[in-house]
Design a protein around this motif. Structure first.
Motif, PDB file in Angstrom:
ATOM      1  N   UNK A   1       0.830  -1.374   0.039  1.00  0.00           N
ATOM      2  CA  UNK A   1       0.034  -0.014  -0.121  1.00  0.00           C
ATOM      3  C   UNK A   1       0.677   1.254  -0.070  1.00  0.00           C
ATOM      4  N   UNK A   2       2.013   1.123   0.663  1.00  0.00           N
ATOM      5  CA  UNK A   2       2.931   2.239   0.792  1.00  0.00           C
ATOM      6  C   UNK A   2       3.961   2.571  -0.442  1.00  0.00           C
ATOM      7  N   UNK A   3       3.963   1.096  -1.189  1.00  0.00           N
ATOM      8  CA  UNK A   3       5.101   1.050  -2.362  1.00  0.00           C
ATOM      9  C   UNK A   3       6.272   0.605  -1.790  1.00  0.00           C
ATOM     10  N   UNK A   4       6.514  -0.028  -1.026  1.00  0.00           N
ATOM     11  CA  UNK A   4       7.829  -0.475  -0.309  1.00  0.00           C
ATOM     12  C   UNK A   4       8.705   0.548  -0.084  1.00  0.00           C
ATOM     13  N   UNK A   5       8.536   1.450   0.658  1.00  0.00           N
ATOM     14  CA  UNK A   5       9.485   2.711   0.703  1.00  0.00           C
ATOM     15  C   UNK A   5      10.656   2.210   1.429  1.00  0.00           C
ATOM     16  N   UNK A   6      12.010   3.084   1.016  1.00  0.00           N
ATOM     17  CA  UNK A   6      12.894   2.724   1.727  1.00  0.00           C
ATOM     18  C   UNK A   6      13.090   3.297   2.925  1.00  0.00           C
ATOM     19  N   UNK A   7      13.743   2.699   4.031  1.00  0.00           N
ATOM     20  CA  UNK A   7      13.753   3.157   5.479  1.00  0.00           C
ATOM     21  C   UNK A   7      15.080   3.006   6.077  1.00  0.00           C
ATOM     22  N   UNK A   8      15.214   3.666   6.979  1.00  0.00           N
ATOM     23  CA  UNK A   8      16.580   3.590   7.968  1.00  0.00           C
ATOM     24  C   UNK A   8      16.400   2.605   8.933  1.00  0.00           C
ATOM     25  N   UNK A   9      17.375   2.280   9.275  1.00  0.00           N
ATOM     26  CA  UNK A   9      17.533   1.267  10.867  1.00  0.00           C
ATOM     27  C   UNK A   9      16.619   1.941  11.647  1.00  0.00           C
TER      28      UNK A   9
END
Ligand code: TMP
Ligand code: ASP
Length: 236
Positions: free
Chosen positions: A124-132
């Motif tokens: 639903x969020x489009x697999x966003x890049x995230x930090x630790x």
């Protein structure tokens, strides 16, 4: 009786008689850009099942713990039941794809060191890049688990990069997913195939992975067949 408990874009999961084991089916469906683009390629599921089974076998031999118990038939793997960690771990050796798009690092740049990135597995969020820190705040994994995931991803790269080089394939980047067993052990799960990796022929630079579908290059099945043929040749 086997009951369908999950259907994703490229695979289905069924229960088995053993509550700790599941049957994973590889589908012929091809999707890209979070399923905005969809197609089917007869035989793709079987090719990915065969490729993934060989690669997981190679990783097991080299000390990586995976969910794979055994291959059942052309399109089914028997796997340990795990709770999938909602983080897609991407490993990059050479810049392309979203790295090039997002940061304008020129396509084909050999990265000075292997880059490991985390993405939140959420369609639903489009697999966003995230930090630790995002992962910790969202309780996707513990600090220790994040270290285990990243160490395992680097180790997988260290095993697969030279292996694929022996297949005359340049392992550009790939995505892996992990799961937790009931006692909290982290296992490599999902698949490793041309759907989840980028391979460029070492001599011609030809793309032999799902980018052929994403970029409408044609010859998707031929490319996957070529990857399987080279893997089988290298494992002889
Ligand atoms: P990206 O450059 O599009 O971020 O892709 C990086 C690697 O991850 C590439 O080998 C393709 C793989 N990948 C998946 O397996 N699933 C996905 O949903 C995406 C976006 C990429
Ligand atoms: N796996 C995603 C999809 O199926 C995106 C991609 O691989 O390009 O839509």
């Amino acid at each position: 009786m086997a009951e369908l408990i999950y259907e994703g874009k490229a695979k289905k999961l069924f229960t088995t008689d053993d509550k700790n084991e599941l049957l994973m089916e590889f589908k012929d469906d091809l999707t890209a850009f979070n399923a905005l683009k969809k197609s089917q390629e007869a035989g793709k599921g079987a090719l990915n099942a065969a490729i993934s089974s060989k690669i997981f076998g190679l990783l097991t031999q080299n000390g990586v713990k995976t969910h794979l118990i055994k291959t059942i038939d052309e399109t089914h793997h028997l796997v340990r039941k795990v709770q999938i960690v909602a983080i897609e771990v991407v490993v990059r050796n050479i810049a392309t794809g979203s790295l090039t798009k997002r940061l304008a690092i020129p396509e084909g740049t050999v990265l000075p060191f292997t880059l490991v990135e985390l993405y939140y597995k959420d369609d639903a969020l489009g697999d966003p890049i995230i930090s630790d820190e995002h992962a910790l705040i969202m309780k996707l994994a513990t600090r220790n688990e994040l270290q285990v995931l990243k160490d395992a991803a680097r180790k997988i790269n260290d095993i697969l990069r030279p292996f694929f080089a022996s297949c005359n394939l340049n392992l550009i980047d790939f995505k892996v997913e992990f799961g937790r067993t009931e006692n909290g052990e982290i296992l490599l799960a999902d698949e490793i195939s041309p759907d989840s990796c980028r391979f460029w022929d070492m001599n011609s630079g030809e793309k032999l992975d799902k980018d052929r579908f994403r970029q409408d290059l044609g010859g998707v099945k031929m490319a996957y067949e070529e990857v399987l043929k080279r893997i089988l040749g290298a494992l002889k």
